[in-house]
Design a protein around this motif. Structure first.
Motif, short mmCIF file in Angstrom:
data_model
loop_
_atom_site.label_atom_id
_atom_site.label_comp_id
_atom_site.label_asym_id
_atom_site.label_seq_id
_atom_site.Cartn_x
_atom_site.Cartn_y
_atom_site.Cartn_z
N LYS A 102 9.32 -23.29 -12.54
CA LYS A 102 10.60 -22.83 -13.06
C LYS A 102 10.96 -23.55 -14.35
CE LYS A 102 15.37 -21.91 -11.74
NZ LYS A 102 16.38 -21.91 -10.63
N SER A 105 8.80 -22.27 -17.14
CA SER A 105 9.19 -20.91 -17.54
C SER A 105 10.43 -20.95 -18.42
CB SER A 105 9.45 -20.06 -16.29
OG SER A 105 9.78 -18.74 -16.65
N ARG A 252 9.46 -15.63 -15.51
CA ARG A 252 9.92 -15.49 -14.12
C ARG A 252 11.28 -16.13 -13.89
NH1 ARG A 252 4.93 -15.19 -10.31
NH2 ARG A 252 6.19 -16.32 -8.82
N LEU A 255 14.24 -13.83 -15.07
CA LEU A 255 14.32 -12.43 -14.67
C LEU A 255 15.70 -12.05 -14.14
CD1 LEU A 255 10.89 -11.57 -13.00
CD2 LEU A 255 11.76 -10.86 -15.23
N THR A 278 2.85 -5.93 -13.21
CA THR A 278 3.18 -6.80 -12.08
C THR A 278 1.93 -7.44 -11.52
OG1 THR A 278 3.11 -4.86 -10.64
CG2 THR A 278 5.29 -5.57 -11.42
N ALA A 285 1.08 -16.77 -10.81
CA ALA A 285 1.77 -16.40 -12.04
C ALA A 285 0.80 -15.89 -13.10
CB ALA A 285 2.55 -17.60 -12.59
N GLU A 304 4.08 -13.94 -18.36
CA GLU A 304 4.03 -14.39 -16.96
C GLU A 304 4.00 -13.18 -16.04
OE1 GLU A 304 6.98 -17.38 -15.92
OE2 GLU A 304 7.14 -17.97 -18.02
N THR A 306 4.48 -11.30 -12.41
CA THR A 306 5.42 -11.41 -11.30
C THR A 306 5.13 -10.30 -10.29
OG1 THR A 306 7.08 -12.18 -12.89
CG2 THR A 306 7.86 -11.59 -10.68
#
Length: 420
Positions: A102, A105, A252, A255, A278, A285, A304, A306
């Motif tokens: 996280k 990202s 991610r 989003l 996707t 990832a 990235e 997802t």
């Protein structure tokens, strides 16, 4: 023969097609008339070949440590067989792994970094992209609605597929987030009469679409802005919004905020179409075996993957209700092979356009990128989903009967029935 060469030779002999390997010292392994030939200039490439690290081997090719000769479909058949396992296998990480993902990202997707990452890919050369895209330069998954369609026909079918799903109407305010070279923006304006706004971070795309708008006499109701989606004005909302091939660049960790932003840009009763790549695996990832690293380094820095379940969770948390989900995975495999074939047919011209040592590296990277992604979609390692969404339901008992003030009719026959 040393142990490394023994492993490589066994690997090559087990492949489903004939492959020859030329070693750095000039020695040759394999049959004299192969369908694929590897010419190794560095021993490290041999180790990557033995490991089945095809993404790292791709980097070796781009950097000139190995040459790869043969039809790109044959090359990808060999690459898939070299893999030691599925590139989507990934164990679920603990809380620390998720926290690191996280944080990374968020760090990778500031307004400034996103602008540089988009410039790296999309501003490579308009003339280069024009060599292998369709005449409208639609750089996203086509929709082969009928057998035998050409790429150009399938791209127009995709543009119309999106417009029909969104139920675009004359005079509606339409927003295209990440409008590319303007294919959907102009199709919607010319065929559905909408007042259309597109945004992009690519200066080349902005200049190209702005020129087309003027040439087509659409300046009164079509506009293209060089703008980050986070800076879109929310004071005058849109009836319909499309995002095609863009959310892969969002990250991610962003989003939920991204979909919340689109929700705030939408009028009550409006519709949003999100069309994008996707992941096949829930937790990965990027693709394994070095393939994700290859894409990050040479093609889409900051991209990235997802899983669709994660996308829908982010949509829900962003204040949207998903009303229609369609997987176009095999359509993207066919699209990418069409792009790959078109580029392979014009390699000398592509080399002249890109020019120089860096241009040669870019051309090698794109050859593997297009064919490798086609292989990825064929094998189900990645997918392409269109998600149609709207603001949450308001408790109306009459919505199934499709009153005029509701955008989504809850029956799919609206897309290809009589009229639009």
């Amino acid at each position: 023969m040393n142990p490394l060469l023994s492993v490589v030779e066994r690997k090559l002999q087990a492949l489903p097609l004939t492959v020859q390997l030329v070693l750095p010292d000039g020695a040759v392994l394999g049959p004299p008339d192969p369908r694929v030939r590897f010419v190794a200039h560095d021993k490290t490439a041999l180790a990557h070949l033995a490991e089945g690290a095809v993404g790292i081997l791709g980097q070796d090719y781009v950097e000139g440590r190995i040459d790869i000769e043969g039809n790109m479909r044959d090359v990808m058949t060999a690459a898939a067989a070299l893999l030691p396992g599925s590139p989507v296998d990934a164990a679920r990480g603990g809380w620390l792994t998720e926290l690191v993902r996280k944080v990374m990202s968020v760090w990778r997707h500031s307004v400034e970094r996103d602008a540089k990452q988009i410039e790296f890919h999309y501003d490579l050369s308009d003339d280069f992209y024009a060599l292998w895209l369709d005449p409208r330069r639609v750089y996203s998954c086509a929709y082969f609605r009928q057998p035998g369609m050409t790429l150009a026909q399938a791209q127009e079918a995709k543009l119309d597929h999106i417009c029909r799903k969104l139920r675009l109407r004359d005079g509606e305010r339409f927003l295209d987030v990440g409008a590319g070279w303007g294919g959907l923006l102009l199709w919607a304006a010319e065929n559905y009469g909408v007042d259309a706004t597109g945004i992009t971070l690519s200066r080349n795309q902005h200049a190209h679409v702005s020129r087309l708008i003027e040439e087509k006499g659409l300046a009164g109701r079509v506009r293209m802005a060089l703008l980050d989606y986070r800076k879109l004005d929310e004071s005058v909302p849109y009836d319909k919004i499309a995002s095609v091939g863009m959310f892969e660049h969002v990250g991610r960790a962003q989003l939920e905020g991204y979909f919340a932003k689109l929700r705030r840009l939408l009028k009550p009763g409006g519709l949003i179409m999100n069309h994008g790549i996707t992941a096949a695996g829930v937790y990965n990832a990027e693709l394994g075996n070095g393939m994700g690293e290859f894409i990050e380094k040479y093609i889409f820095p900051g991209g990235e993957l997802t899983h669709i379940s994660v996308v829908m969770e982010a949509m829900t948390n962003g204040g949207l209700e998903e009303v229609d989900v369609e997987n176009l995975r095999p359509h993207y495999a066919r699209t990418l092979w069409a792009w790959s074939d078109a580029l392979e047919a014009r390699l000398p011209e592509a080399a002249r356009i890109l020019g120089g040592e860096q241009g040669e590296r870019s051309l090698r990277a794109y050859r593997l990128y297009l064919a490798g992604c086609a292989m990825g979609f064929e094998h189900g390692w990645i997918a392409l989903h269109q998600i149609l969404a709207q603001p949450p339901a308001t408790g109306r008992p009459d919505e199934l009967d499709n009153p005029a003030d509701l955008a989504y009719p809850w029956r799919r026959d609206y897309m290809y029935g009589e009229g639009r």
